[in-house]
Design an enzyme around this catalytic site. Sequence first.
Site, PDB file in Angstrom:
ATOM      1  CD  GLU A 191     -23.753 -19.401  22.178  1.00  8.15           C
ATOM      2  OE1 GLU A 191     -24.954 -19.672  22.076  1.00  8.15           O
ATOM      3  OE2 GLU A 191     -23.200 -18.492  21.534  1.00  8.15           O
ATOM      4  CD  GLU A 299     -19.080 -15.565  18.833  1.00  7.52           C
ATOM      5  OE1 GLU A 299     -20.064 -14.859  19.114  1.00  7.52           O
ATOM      6  OE2 GLU A 299     -19.161 -16.782  18.633  1.00  7.52           O
TER       7      GLU A 299
HETATM    8  O1  9MR Z   1     -23.395 -12.946  13.934  1.00 10.49           O
HETATM    9  C1  9MR Z   1     -24.268 -14.038  13.744  1.00 10.49           C
HETATM   10  C2  9MR Z   1     -25.565 -13.534  13.132  1.00 10.49           C
HETATM   11  O2  9MR Z   1     -25.356 -13.090  11.813  1.00 10.49           O
HETATM   12  C3  9MR Z   1     -26.603 -14.625  13.131  1.00 10.49           C
HETATM   13  O3  9MR Z   1     -27.828 -14.055  12.759  1.00 10.49           O
HETATM   14  C4  9MR Z   1     -26.709 -15.231  14.509  1.00 10.49           C
HETATM   15  C5  9MR Z   1     -27.710 -16.327  14.481  1.00 10.49           C
HETATM   16  O4  9MR Z   1     -27.572 -17.212  15.513  1.00 10.49           O
HETATM   17  O5  9MR Z   1     -25.457 -15.714  14.927  1.00 10.49           O
HETATM   18  C6  9MR Z   1     -24.536 -14.704  15.069  1.00 10.49           C
HETATM   19  O6  9MR Z   1     -23.331 -15.225  15.579  1.00 10.49           O
HETATM   20  C7  9MR Z   1     -23.391 -15.791  16.883  1.00 10.49           C
HETATM   21  C8  9MR Z   1     -22.287 -16.814  16.979  1.00 10.49           C
HETATM   22  O7  9MR Z   1     -22.425 -17.755  15.952  1.00 10.49           O
HETATM   23  C9  9MR Z   1     -22.286 -17.499  18.328  1.00 10.49           C
HETATM   24  N1  9MR Z   1     -22.229 -16.551  19.408  1.00 10.49           N
HETATM   25  C10 9MR Z   1     -23.188 -15.473  19.355  1.00 10.49           C
HETATM   26  C11 9MR Z   1     -23.113 -14.775  18.000  1.00 10.49           C
HETATM   27  C12 9MR Z   1     -24.039 -13.620  17.989  1.00 10.49           C
HETATM   28  O8  9MR Z   1     -25.352 -14.061  18.151  1.00 10.49           O
END
Ligand code: 9MR
Length: 422
Positions: A191, A299
């Site tokens: 990102e 994802e």
């Molecule tokens: O799914 C993840 C969630 O449980 C966390 O709270 C969150 C915190 O940043 O991150 C989510 O996963 C992210 C991933 O690591 C990177 N891309 C976006 C995802 C969704 O936010």
Amino acid sequence: MPSDREGGDFIHYILFTLKIMNYRKILISSLFVNASLLSVSAQTLKDAYRDYWYTGVSVNQWEVAAQQNAKNEHDVTGFVGADQTADWAVVEKNFNAVVAENCMKAEVIHPQEGVYDFTLADQFVEKSLAAGMRVHGHVLIWHSQCPYWFHHDANGKLVSKEVLKKRMKEHITTIMAHYKGRVSSWDVVNEAFEDDGSFRNSLFYQILGEDFIPLAFQYAREADPTAELYYNDFSMNKPAKVDGVCKFFRPLIDKGLPIDAIGMQGHMILEDGAQEIISQYDYSIKAIASLGVKTFFSELDLSVLPNPYGFSGANVSDRFAYRPEVDPYKDGVPADKQAEIDQFWVDFYKMLITHKEDIIRLNYWCVNDGNSWKNDFPIRGRHDYATLVDRNNQMKPVVQRIIELVQPQRSKQEKAKKAKKK
Ligand code: 9MR
């Protein structure tokens, strides 16, 4: 010569024998049909697409192990996890690749300078490898869930270029060395771009400028030359974003940047328009492939809820207020909506199949609808249906349709007909 009665008995005997034979035939053919139907429905997503790409999923720490000790009672975002170890059976049966949803992020694994905590990540990696799955590492360099110490000195000032480079190198090297030979691929940088294709003004960018990206890849290749190295971002369906990412990487790749793939997170929102999403990703896959690297979806999920705020992307800091109107499927999805959702997945897979050669992995985010992050993002407390697995851990019926897209076998009906004739 048998008497009439005897003759009648004889005929009855013959008829009876024929009947039995017929029953046997029917029995045998119906066994055959049932067995073949069973083998069709027993086919899993990972097996059907084995020659195409890895079919992966993210798992959370409570799916890996029931957490007893207080330290692990909540994740970094404050979410309290119940024992979800029952989900593991779905993971093992239907997926052949995994990624940790949170426990390999810097905030968890490297909370203080020089202090590493591999407890949760080790549990995840060991369990996954024991189940024969390919493990992907998420994530090395990411502005989010990155601890404060990483970019600041003891006085709270941003560190110098040299200090940040040293910290990045040490972080990447230590983690990759720990998992060398066990974690097959890594999101090296996550990102780094905004949706318009410009650079995200993260602390990595503020201190090192765009150099932080090639530096991270260089450190990663040195740390484990056998691991595949990826860049990964959300909103990669947006042409401006994918164009910006490609514009940045093209000259670096031409000069030999050690990168194996550029990934797209694939957090999709049905309200954006099924055909629009599909044709945008079709474009993005071609754009990335034109750089000479592979791509993947890291994802995947599909939010089917209203999007009244016109929200897009996956910036975890974006939050909006709950209103009952934006949570319409508390008691389930109506049939017409479900048909629309199913058709989306089928059409999306049809497009992906045409890019078989360029795709390494299709990874879903969260195991089932019940534990999907989409229930709480960008609005907390909603009921979304973002995954291919329902709240009772059953694969949804559309999965069978997706499987049949690549099953060269006859349709179930044709099979049944043929078996009957035998
Ligand atoms: O799914 C993840 C969630 O449980 C966390 O709270 C969150 C915190 O940043 O991150 C989510 O996963 C992210 C991933 O690591 C990177 N891309 C976006 C995802 C969704 O936010």
